[in-house]
Write a protein that holds these residues in place. Sequence first.
Motif, mmCIF file in Angstrom:
data_model
loop_
_atom_site.group_PDB
_atom_site.id
_atom_site.type_symbol
_atom_site.label_atom_id
_atom_site.label_comp_id
_atom_site.label_asym_id
_atom_site.label_seq_id
_atom_site.Cartn_x
_atom_site.Cartn_y
_atom_site.Cartn_z
ATOM 1 N N MET A 42 1.020 -1.192 0.066
ATOM 2 C CA MET A 42 -0.012 -0.016 -0.089
ATOM 3 C C MET A 42 0.841 1.312 0.013
ATOM 4 N N ASN A 43 0.264 2.296 -0.586
ATOM 5 C CA ASN A 43 0.918 3.698 -0.607
ATOM 6 C C ASN A 43 0.451 4.051 0.884
ATOM 7 N N VAL A 44 0.962 5.591 1.123
ATOM 8 C CA VAL A 44 0.600 6.230 2.253
ATOM 9 C C VAL A 44 -0.733 6.893 2.161
ATOM 10 N N SER A 45 -1.392 6.990 1.257
ATOM 11 C CA SER A 45 -2.667 7.436 1.061
ATOM 12 C C SER A 45 -3.632 6.314 1.416
ATOM 13 N N GLN A 46 -3.328 4.953 0.932
ATOM 14 C CA GLN A 46 -4.084 4.066 1.055
ATOM 15 C C GLN A 46 -4.050 3.477 2.579
ATOM 16 N N LEU A 47 -3.014 3.679 3.210
ATOM 17 C CA LEU A 47 -2.681 3.361 4.515
ATOM 18 C C LEU A 47 -3.423 4.512 5.444
ATOM 19 N N VAL A 48 -3.655 5.725 4.989
ATOM 20 C CA VAL A 48 -4.261 6.496 5.754
ATOM 21 C C VAL A 48 -5.782 6.232 5.744
ATOM 22 N N GLY A 77 6.645 4.318 -9.965
ATOM 23 C CA GLY A 77 6.282 5.489 -10.876
ATOM 24 C C GLY A 77 6.342 6.822 -9.596
ATOM 25 N N LYS A 78 5.282 7.551 -9.492
ATOM 26 C CA LYS A 78 5.398 8.518 -8.341
ATOM 27 C C LYS A 78 4.796 7.995 -7.120
ATOM 28 N N TYR A 79 4.460 6.790 -6.834
ATOM 29 C CA TYR A 79 4.260 6.029 -5.427
ATOM 30 C C TYR A 79 5.378 5.652 -4.756
ATOM 31 N N ILE A 80 5.319 5.464 -3.572
ATOM 32 C CA ILE A 80 6.084 4.563 -2.860
ATOM 33 C C ILE A 80 5.371 3.739 -2.175
ATOM 34 N N LEU A 81 5.453 2.157 -2.408
ATOM 35 C CA LEU A 81 4.700 1.393 -1.970
ATOM 36 C C LEU A 81 5.578 0.601 -0.605
ATOM 37 N N TYR A 82 4.700 0.335 0.120
ATOM 38 C CA TYR A 82 5.089 -0.032 1.698
ATOM 39 C C TYR A 82 4.701 -1.675 1.775
ATOM 40 N N ARG A 83 5.340 -2.567 2.276
ATOM 41 C CA ARG A 83 5.203 -4.087 2.277
ATOM 42 C C ARG A 83 5.952 -4.459 3.499
ATOM 43 N N ILE A 84 5.311 -5.468 4.165
ATOM 44 C CA ILE A 84 6.136 -6.365 5.092
ATOM 45 C C ILE A 84 7.393 -6.749 4.721
ATOM 46 N N SER A 85 8.384 -6.615 5.424
ATOM 47 C CA SER A 85 9.754 -6.963 4.975
ATOM 48 C C SER A 85 10.171 -8.342 5.032
#
Length: 113
Positions: A42-48, A77-85
């Motif tokens: 998810m990106n920050v907006s999705q996490l928010v 692209g312009k998004y930073i996606l976060y995931r479980i490491s």
Amino acid sequence: MQDLNISAPDSTVQTEIYAKFFHGLSNPTRFKIVEALLNREMNVSQLVEAVGASQSQVSNQLACLKWCGYVTSRQEGKYILYRISDERVRTILQLAKEIVADNAEHIRCRTRM
């Protein structure tokens, strides 16, 4: 991976490292973020939206989670996606949920922590 031998005489530092690692999940927003990321990147907006916190709160908590090794990120692209490491994070959460389920009433009644 270095083995942290907590029985060694200098175990105070190592014990503090373990405590800080677990402290990474002690904040409800951080815990919600990790739970949300168990399902997908998810990106920050999705996490928010998923955790119901402000963008600045989510960003600050993500920094902590990255520092402790719970999450990682990649740019798409312009998004930073976060995931479980590490998939072991899923195991840690599952074990914690099982222990909490077994002790929920005691934990709920605990007033000082």
